[in-house]
Write a protein that holds these residues in place. Sequence first.
Motif, PDB file in Angstrom:
ATOM      1  N   LYS A 248       0.946  -1.050  -0.042  1.00 61.03           N
ATOM      2  CA  LYS A 248       0.058  -0.014  -0.031  1.00 61.03           C
ATOM      3  C   LYS A 248       0.863   1.468   0.071  1.00 61.03           C
ATOM      4  O   LYS A 248       0.720   2.187  -0.720  1.00 61.03           O
ATOM      5  N   LEU A 249       1.968   1.243   0.864  1.00 61.91           N
ATOM      6  CA  LEU A 249       2.872   2.297   0.880  1.00 61.91           C
ATOM      7  C   LEU A 249       3.567   2.613  -0.420  1.00 61.91           C
ATOM      8  O   LEU A 249       3.827   3.394  -0.919  1.00 61.91           O
ATOM      9  N   LYS A 256       2.301   3.665  -9.001  1.00 65.88           N
ATOM     10  CA  LYS A 256       2.777   2.347  -9.740  1.00 65.88           C
ATOM     11  C   LYS A 256       1.839   1.297  -9.540  1.00 65.88           C
ATOM     12  O   LYS A 256       1.663   0.935  -8.319  1.00 65.88           O
ATOM     13  N   ARG A 257       1.222   0.450 -10.540  1.00 68.16           N
ATOM     14  CA  ARG A 257       0.205  -0.668 -10.253  1.00 68.16           C
ATOM     15  C   ARG A 257       1.273  -1.818 -10.069  1.00 68.16           C
ATOM     16  O   ARG A 257       2.238  -1.801 -10.737  1.00 68.16           O
ATOM     17  N   THR A 280     -11.575  -9.154  -2.193  1.00 66.61           N
ATOM     18  CA  THR A 280     -11.832  -8.212  -0.969  1.00 66.61           C
ATOM     19  C   THR A 280     -10.348  -7.691  -0.746  1.00 66.61           C
ATOM     20  O   THR A 280     -10.483  -6.460  -0.216  1.00 66.61           O
ATOM     21  N   LEU A 281      -9.320  -8.372  -0.605  1.00 64.84           N
ATOM     22  CA  LEU A 281      -8.114  -8.088  -0.216  1.00 64.84           C
ATOM     23  C   LEU A 281      -7.294  -7.045  -1.125  1.00 64.84           C
ATOM     24  O   LEU A 281      -6.896  -6.100  -0.528  1.00 64.84           O
ATOM     25  N   LEU A 282      -7.762  -7.071  -2.390  1.00 68.69           N
ATOM     26  CA  LEU A 282      -7.164  -6.270  -3.442  1.00 68.69           C
ATOM     27  C   LEU A 282      -7.788  -4.896  -4.026  1.00 68.69           C
ATOM     28  O   LEU A 282      -7.596  -4.137  -4.604  1.00 68.69           O
ATOM     29  N   ARG A 283      -9.324  -5.068  -3.484  1.00 68.62           N
ATOM     30  CA  ARG A 283     -10.220  -4.153  -3.858  1.00 68.62           C
ATOM     31  C   ARG A 283      -9.979  -2.760  -3.375  1.00 68.62           C
ATOM     32  O   ARG A 283      -9.283  -2.526  -2.314  1.00 68.62           O
ATOM     33  N   GLY A 284      -9.868  -1.915  -4.231  1.00 64.60           N
ATOM     34  CA  GLY A 284      -9.404  -0.351  -4.093  1.00 64.60           C
ATOM     35  C   GLY A 284      -7.833  -0.128  -4.172  1.00 64.60           C
ATOM     36  O   GLY A 284      -7.254   0.746  -4.126  1.00 64.60           O
ATOM     37  N   HIS A 285      -6.909  -1.114  -4.249  1.00 61.41           N
ATOM     38  CA  HIS A 285      -5.651  -1.141  -4.439  1.00 61.41           C
ATOM     39  C   HIS A 285      -5.213  -1.029  -5.874  1.00 61.41           C
ATOM     40  O   HIS A 285      -6.053  -1.357  -7.012  1.00 61.41           O
ATOM     41  N   ILE A 317     -14.889 -13.681 -10.681  1.00 59.23           N
ATOM     42  CA  ILE A 317     -15.069 -13.169  -9.500  1.00 59.23           C
ATOM     43  C   ILE A 317     -14.277 -12.109  -9.085  1.00 59.23           C
ATOM     44  O   ILE A 317     -14.549 -11.125  -8.679  1.00 59.23           O
ATOM     45  N   VAL A 318     -12.808 -12.570  -9.220  1.00 56.66           N
ATOM     46  CA  VAL A 318     -11.905 -11.207  -8.920  1.00 56.66           C
ATOM     47  C   VAL A 318     -12.363 -10.080  -9.814  1.00 56.66           C
ATOM     48  O   VAL A 318     -12.399  -8.685  -9.148  1.00 56.66           O
ATOM     49  N   GLN A 319     -12.774  -9.913 -10.959  1.00 57.48           N
ATOM     50  CA  GLN A 319     -12.961  -8.816 -11.460  1.00 57.48           C
ATOM     51  C   GLN A 319     -14.229  -8.188 -10.988  1.00 57.48           C
ATOM     52  O   GLN A 319     -14.353  -6.816 -11.312  1.00 57.48           O
ATOM     53  N   GLY A 320     -15.128  -9.099 -10.663  1.00 57.29           N
ATOM     54  CA  GLY A 320     -16.265  -8.180  -9.901  1.00 57.29           C
ATOM     55  C   GLY A 320     -16.017  -7.462  -8.652  1.00 57.29           C
ATOM     56  O   GLY A 320     -16.865  -6.492  -8.268  1.00 57.29           O
ATOM     57  N   TYR A 321     -14.693  -7.539  -8.350  1.00 61.93           N
ATOM     58  CA  TYR A 321     -14.376  -6.421  -7.240  1.00 61.93           C
ATOM     59  C   TYR A 321     -13.690  -5.096  -7.909  1.00 61.93           C
ATOM     60  O   TYR A 321     -12.699  -4.489  -7.253  1.00 61.93           O
ATOM     61  N   ASP A 322     -13.703  -4.972  -9.327  1.00 63.07           N
ATOM     62  CA  ASP A 322     -13.066  -3.978 -10.018  1.00 63.07           C
ATOM     63  C   ASP A 322     -11.693  -4.292  -9.892  1.00 63.07           C
ATOM     64  O   ASP A 322     -10.719  -3.227  -9.880  1.00 63.07           O
ATOM     65  N   VAL A 323     -11.233  -5.307  -9.859  1.00 61.36           N
ATOM     66  CA  VAL A 323      -9.656  -5.515  -9.747  1.00 61.36           C
ATOM     67  C   VAL A 323      -9.207  -5.951 -11.295  1.00 61.36           C
ATOM     68  O   VAL A 323      -9.991  -7.438 -11.460  1.00 61.36           O
ATOM     69  N   PRO A 324      -8.505  -5.668 -12.114  1.00 55.75           N
ATOM     70  CA  PRO A 324      -8.010  -5.957 -13.272  1.00 55.75           C
ATOM     71  C   PRO A 324      -7.340  -7.622 -12.933  1.00 55.75           C
ATOM     72  O   PRO A 324      -6.524  -7.579 -12.235  1.00 55.75           O
TER      73      PRO A 324
END
Length: 367
Positions: A248-249, A256-257, A280-285, A317-324
């Motif tokens: 996160k830091l 950078k992604r 859930t872990l990566l949502r918003g990252h 399922i992962v894409q459903g959390y807006d995570v590419p």
Amino acid sequence: MQTAVKPSLLEAEAVRAFLTAAGEKPYRLSQIDQAVYRDLVLEVDEITTLPTALREDLARHFVLSPMTLKKDALSSDGTNKFLFETTDEYLVESVLMRHKGDRLTLCISSQVGCPVKCSFCATGTMGYSRNLTTAEIVGQVLHVNRKLALTGERVRNIVFMGMGEPLINYDHVMDAVAILKDQKKFGIGARHITISTSGIVPRIKDLMERDPQVNLAVSLHAPNDALRTKIMPINNAYPLASLMDMLKLYTDTTNKRIFYEYIMLGGVNDSPLLAHELGTLLRGHLAHVNLIPYNPGAGWPDMKASSRNRIMEFQRIVQGYDVPCTIRYTFGQDIDAACGQLAVKEGKNAVAAEKQQKFQRVQKPVS
Ligand code: SAH
Ligand code: SF4
């Protein structure tokens, strides 16, 4: 009597010290670099831009490359696997992949074997012998560029995804990155260089501070501590919460992604429930997940690849959390050149491999 191993001309500091001691002008170093990196000469005495006496003197003290190319295998999909021998007789491999549009990516090694010993990885079963030197790391690229020069091509992208954990060999890897980026040497932009790590948290911080432009890939492979520790023992040293805080830091600082690698092991880490947990872990990252089909034969005996349907369901399922989330194409499987398949247990490498096998026999496979 053992003959002393000569240093390589790729070791700039050693060459600089030699030239200074010999009373030579500093521009001789640029002449040497041009011959080595641009003209791709094979031997020290082929550097004809230098006076004969200096050339002979250099040839007495230096070799050009710290490794020799022993084998070059070609896969049916155009992937090449190169086998190199170091001057002290260890064996390491690199893999050249041709992506669509002919983008050439070289996957290079940073260690002989790997001390991290993930349960699914063939390199882990080799045991660990030693770190590669900076010259041995860039030497892999130099050899491949020489081959490619015959067809007017050269390596454009580098991934540290071969043998070894690059962030355990941090100093040599970062010095190699500097040489790869150097316009007068390989001239490969930082955005075309990716370091993949199993999650050595303090070194990720060092990397962020030293070279924030280099791409970071993290081998995650599980979204919780219990499962991650089971398949990646490094999670004991750097548990998930400390890794995720660091990442996160990293994204907050660099913007950078991060590429998250997630190997698909049938019945181990590929359930819909775990896909939700990962989302859930990566949502918003700032994240991009790469699902890697498990290349069989590499890990514990009972490990198998997930089915295609299972992988696609996980992706949805992962894409459903807006995570590419993408599924990685597997290169060079027929010549054991795919991810996690690099392992050489012959010659001097056999000592560490034998030790590792004895150790594994007393360990329980993951069930
Ligand atoms: N040590 C570093 C880089 C080398 S491994 C790291 O672990 O990130 C490169 C990638 O291949 C990693 O994501 C690794 O987890 C993956 N890998 C290892 N064994 C594999 C296997 N049998 N099948 C598919 N991918 C594998
Ligand atoms: Fe080492 Fe990476 Fe293989 Fe793990 S996956 S054993 S860290 S090379």
